[in-house]
Design an enzyme around this catalytic site. Structure first.
Site, PDB file in Angstrom:
ATOM      1  N   HIS A 303      47.825  12.772 -27.586  1.00 34.46           N
ATOM      2  CA  HIS A 303      48.731  13.732 -26.941  1.00 34.46           C
ATOM      3  C   HIS A 303      50.071  13.056 -26.627  1.00 34.46           C
ATOM      4  CE1 HIS A 303      50.116  16.721 -23.939  1.00 34.46           C
ATOM      5  NE2 HIS A 303      50.495  15.653 -23.257  1.00 34.46           N
ATOM      6  N   GLU A 304      50.027  11.856 -26.054  1.00 34.77           N
ATOM      7  CA  GLU A 304      51.261  11.150 -25.711  1.00 34.77           C
ATOM      8  C   GLU A 304      52.083  10.837 -26.958  1.00 34.77           C
ATOM      9  OE1 GLU A 304      52.447  10.686 -22.701  1.00 34.77           O
ATOM     10  OE2 GLU A 304      50.680  11.691 -21.884  1.00 34.77           O
ATOM     11  N   HIS A 307      54.248  13.621 -28.059  1.00 38.45           N
ATOM     12  CA  HIS A 307      55.577  13.670 -27.425  1.00 38.45           C
ATOM     13  C   HIS A 307      56.567  12.817 -28.220  1.00 38.45           C
ATOM     14  CE1 HIS A 307      54.449  15.999 -23.986  1.00 38.45           C
ATOM     15  NE2 HIS A 307      53.561  15.122 -23.541  1.00 38.45           N
ATOM     16  N   GLU A 386      54.486  20.136 -23.554  1.00 40.11           N
ATOM     17  CA  GLU A 386      53.068  19.799 -23.386  1.00 40.11           C
ATOM     18  C   GLU A 386      52.203  20.596 -24.364  1.00 40.11           C
ATOM     19  OE1 GLU A 386      51.850  17.378 -21.522  1.00 40.11           O
ATOM     20  OE2 GLU A 386      53.916  16.910 -20.960  1.00 40.11           O
ATOM     21  N   ASP A 390      49.780  18.966 -27.235  1.00 43.22           N
ATOM     22  CA  ASP A 390      48.362  19.328 -27.360  1.00 43.22           C
ATOM     23  C   ASP A 390      48.054  19.813 -28.774  1.00 43.22           C
ATOM     24  OD1 ASP A 390      47.769  18.651 -24.779  1.00 43.22           O
ATOM     25  OD2 ASP A 390      47.673  20.697 -24.000  1.00 43.22           O
TER      26      ASP A 390
END
Length: 465
Positions: A303-304, A307, A386, A390
């Site tokens: 997930h990070e 970003h 976010e 995801d």
């Protein structure tokens, strides 16, 4: 550049009334700051009944062991009551300082302090630094009991605090020293640009602030954070292998992979990355490693990395720079406005030639209601990012053509649930409270989103067949 300055001058022309009209800015600031505080209190009142629910959402029921949901609700109630009290307390404190001319007194006190060591009124930058730190220290002291209560009563009661009184005092003093060591030269350079560039300061100040942010990206992890936490290379093992493999496949420029001793202060957990575009560092809290399985931590990092893949940090920085630009574009009208300072009880001789830092501080107060609206917009952008991160985790298997990633969405969902359960995070959240306060979607929203992303992915596979 001339076009930019022409447009900026047009803005100042429209705001020229600020420099001559005797507007009661103090009343304006008092009224709108109280309006924001009361709105935030109203949001807490909206949220509070949700802490009285005796069951979690159906999708989460099986994930809470007996008694854990009750603990989560109790923690939420205690935090809400504390937030309500501390918000009102801080607003009352700010109102008292405004009403009795605390900011004017601080500027005069800074001048008297410097005059004792041979520096007169012409040393505006030195007086400005002294002024800011007098404000900082004297406004911090009354709120110290709130920090102490939050750490040693509220967090202690719910089993999260790991900090000793000695460590608390040490951290506090370190924080103040760092604030002075970095704040003084930053403020000096900030004010020097105003003096050097005159009313054409906007582009130069923007360049300086971007440069400072980039310098902090390097300084914070290498110089500042080690003063508070120990960063150690993540031990060899399944987790390190998984993360390095994932970073390699995505061509993420991973330079260091750290474990941080977050448990030294709290049992809350987290993970993040930082660094320059060509050199990134991943930091994982030891509490996250202890609370989650390696495949779940990998999902959190996936997930990070989403970003990073979608350039979210860069986009947020661009948005924040535009926000700063709009503030600076409006500021010159308030920089040359004696009535502004007179409204806040500054003497005529000071108001006649407004010190830059004083005018900027008062200008920031005036922007209070606007900043509340901006924070909601920024949260909306953050929540969109976010969702994208995801979805990135769910679709990794297609991007990397790796079937081992097929369950990444499920793993991320399990990791999010574990983090919320272990951290006793609130699972019932009022939509308006969330819109104002939360930069992330709620847990139930994210779980539904993950299911939706996975369902859409599966439909694509069926059509492809």
């Amino acid at each position: 550049m001339d076009i930019l300055h022409t447009q900026l001058n047009n803005i100042q022309y429209r705001l020229a009334f600020v420099a001559v009209n005797p507007i009661n800015w103090k009343f304006y600031v008092q009224a709108f700051s109280w309006a924001v505080t009361l709105f935030e209190s109203y949001l807490l009142i909206r949220q509070y009944p949700l802490f009285l629910k005796d069951k979690p959402p159906k999708a989460l029921t099986k994930h809470f062991e007996e008694g854990v949901f009750e603990k989560s609700q109790s923690y939420g109630k205690d935090k809400a009551r504390f937030a309500f009290f501390s918000g009102i307390f801080k607003q009352v404190l700010d109102s008292i300082m405004l009403h009795y001319g605390f900011y004017a007194w601080s500027w005069i006190a800074a001048g008297k302090l410097l005059s004792k060591v041979g520096y007169g009124p012409k040393y505006e930058i030195l007086q400005s630094i002294a002024f800011v730190f007098i404000l900082f220290i004297l406004s911090s002291i009354p709120t110290l009991p709130l920090q102490i209560y939050s750490t040693f009563v509220l967090e202690e009661k719910h089993g999260f605090n790991k900090m000793t009184p000695r460590l608390f005092v040490t951290d506090l003093l370190k924080g103040w020293l760092i604030a002075f060591a970095l704040g003084a030269p930053f403020l000096a350079a900030f004010l020097y640009i105003f003096r050097w560039a005159g009313d054409r300061f906007v582009p130069w100040l923007m360049a300086f602030m971007i440069s400072f942010q980039l310098i902090m990206v390097v300084l914070y992890p290498t110089v500042i954070q080690p003063l508070f936490n120990k960063l150690s290379p993540l031990a060899e093992g399944e987790l390190r292998t998984r993360i390095e493999s994932l970073a390699s496949k995505l061509k993420f420029p991973l330079k260091h992979l750290y474990e941080i001793d977050g448990s030294k202060r709290s049992s809350h957990s987290n993970a993040y990355f930082f660094g320059l575009p060509w050199s990134k560092h991943i930091v994982i809290f030891d509490t996250l490693i202890q609370q989650s399985k390696p495949e779940e931590v990998e999902a959190v990092l996936a997930h990070e990395l989403g970003h990073w893949y979608y350039l979210h940090p860069t986009k947020m920085m661009a948005i924040s720079q535009f926000h700063i630009f709009t503030i600076l574009a409006l500021f010159p009208a308030f920089l040359h406005a004696p009535p502004l300072l007179r409204s806040f009880d500054f003497p005529k001789e000071v108001a006649a030639q407004p010190p830059t830092i004083v005018a900027f501080l008062l200008f920031q107060m005036i922007l209070t209601p606007l900043e509340a609206v901006v924070s909601i917009a920024m949260n909306a952008v953050s929540r969109h990012f976010e969702w994208e991160a995801d979805r990135f985790a769910v679709e990794l298997q297609d991007m990397l053509e790796d079937e081992k990633m097929a369950d990444m969405g499920d793993r991320l969902g399990n990791a999010l649930i574990a983090l919320h359960v272990k951290n006793l995070s609130t699972v019932w959240v009022d939509w308006l409270y969330s819109a104002y306060h939360h930069s992330h979607p709620t847990l139930t929203e994210r779980l539904k989103g993950l299911e939706s992303f996975q369902a859409k992915r599966n439909m694509k596979d069926k059509k492809a067949e």
